[in-house]
Design an enzyme around this catalytic site. Structure first.
Site, mmCIF file in Angstrom:
data_model
loop_
_atom_site.group_PDB
_atom_site.id
_atom_site.type_symbol
_atom_site.label_atom_id
_atom_site.label_comp_id
_atom_site.label_asym_id
_atom_site.label_seq_id
_atom_site.Cartn_x
_atom_site.Cartn_y
_atom_site.Cartn_z
ATOM 1 N N ARG A 298 0.834 -1.202 0.000
ATOM 2 C CA ARG A 298 0.000 0.000 0.000
ATOM 3 C C ARG A 298 0.873 1.259 0.000
ATOM 4 O O ARG A 298 0.588 2.229 -0.694
ATOM 5 C CB ARG A 298 -0.911 -0.009 1.231
ATOM 6 C CG ARG A 298 -1.814 1.204 1.296
ATOM 7 C CD ARG A 298 -2.696 1.200 2.516
ATOM 8 N NE ARG A 298 -1.956 1.508 3.724
ATOM 9 C CZ ARG A 298 -2.519 1.717 4.922
ATOM 10 N NH1 ARG A 298 -3.826 1.626 5.045
ATOM 11 N NH2 ARG A 298 -1.791 1.990 5.973
ATOM 12 N N ILE B 146 -8.098 2.435 2.438
ATOM 13 C CA ILE B 146 -7.596 3.298 3.510
ATOM 14 C C ILE B 146 -6.272 3.891 3.040
ATOM 15 O O ILE B 146 -5.400 3.163 2.554
ATOM 16 C CB ILE B 146 -7.408 2.485 4.802
ATOM 17 C CG1 ILE B 146 -8.780 2.008 5.292
ATOM 18 C CG2 ILE B 146 -6.701 3.319 5.866
ATOM 19 C CD1 ILE B 146 -8.713 1.004 6.421
ATOM 20 N N HIS C 281 -18.498 10.490 3.782
ATOM 21 C CA HIS C 281 -18.939 9.222 4.376
ATOM 22 C C HIS C 281 -20.467 9.225 4.490
ATOM 23 O O HIS C 281 -21.053 10.210 4.953
ATOM 24 C CB HIS C 281 -18.307 9.050 5.767
ATOM 25 C CG HIS C 281 -18.564 7.694 6.351
ATOM 26 N ND1 HIS C 281 -17.852 6.578 5.955
ATOM 27 C CD2 HIS C 281 -19.462 7.267 7.265
ATOM 28 C CE1 HIS C 281 -18.304 5.523 6.618
ATOM 29 N NE2 HIS C 281 -19.284 5.908 7.425
#
Ligand code: GRF
Length: 194
Positions: A64, A91, A108
């Site tokens: 990542r 994330i 969100h």
């Protein structure tokens, strides 16, 4: 409605892309769109609108942190100054969060802190039987869905709502508050070049 501020935006997206489309249609300057899903609706919208599109599927990177470092370099090369997570389903690595500290917005689909930290906040709200949910725009910090809140909109849960009907009403509010939050942040952050 106020005119869109001319801040060059970097948009991160993995999904349908309705928020990206709304920003483009509202006259925001989308300097670059990055996606981890080259076939998603948002990527298609970026192509249709001629926005520079960066494809960063995790499979092309060993970790990542490597992928997110590559995204930082690419966004900076495109001149993006404010990053907008508009339906991004990964994330962000701390390397990315620090590279654009206080300049990353996340959207969100719940009234945070309720139903935070998940990809199924709308389903969770229905299961919990709450009568009110909504959406939140907040600054991104290392902890997921935990940064300072800029704007929220409440959406009532109606009898007979399905995930689709509730999500549609939440998204209508997202299309209103995300542009507003970008304007707010632009006003609050004189250091962001305009
Ligand atoms: C939005 O509902 C957002 O809250 C969530 O992902 C969804 C993205 O929708 N994080 P779209 O791809 O912009 O249509």
């Amino acid at each position: 409605m106020d005119a869109a501020p001319p801040i060059p935006l970097g948009v991160l997206a993995s999904g349908r892309g309705s928020n990206l489309k709304n920003l483009l249609q509202s006259g925001f300057r989308v300097a670059a769109v990055a996606t981890n899903r080259p076939h998603c609706g948002a990527a298609q919208i970026a192509r249709e609108w001629g926005s520079p599109l960066g494809e960063f599927p995790q499979s092309r990177y060993d970790s990542r942190v490597e992928r997110d470092r590559a995204m930082v370099t690419w966004f900076k090369a495109q001149g993006a100054e404010l990053i907008v997570n508009a339906g991004y389903d990964r994330i962000l690595d701390p390397v990315f969060v620090h590279a654009f500290a206080d300049r990353i917005l996340n959207l969100h689909p719940s009234l945070l802190p309720a139903f935070g930290g998940s990809m199924d906040a709308v389903e969770q709200a229905l299961r919990a039987g709450v009568k009110l949910t909504g959406c939140t725009v907040h600054l991104v910090v290392e902890e997921v869905d935990a940064g300072p809140i800029l704007l929220q909109a409440a959406v009532p849960v109606l009898d007979g709502d399905s995930v689709d009907t509730l999500r549609a009403r939440i998204q209508a509010e997202e299309h209103r508050i995300l542009p507003e939050a970008i304007r707010l942040l632009a006003q609050k952050s004189p250091s962001i070049r305009q």
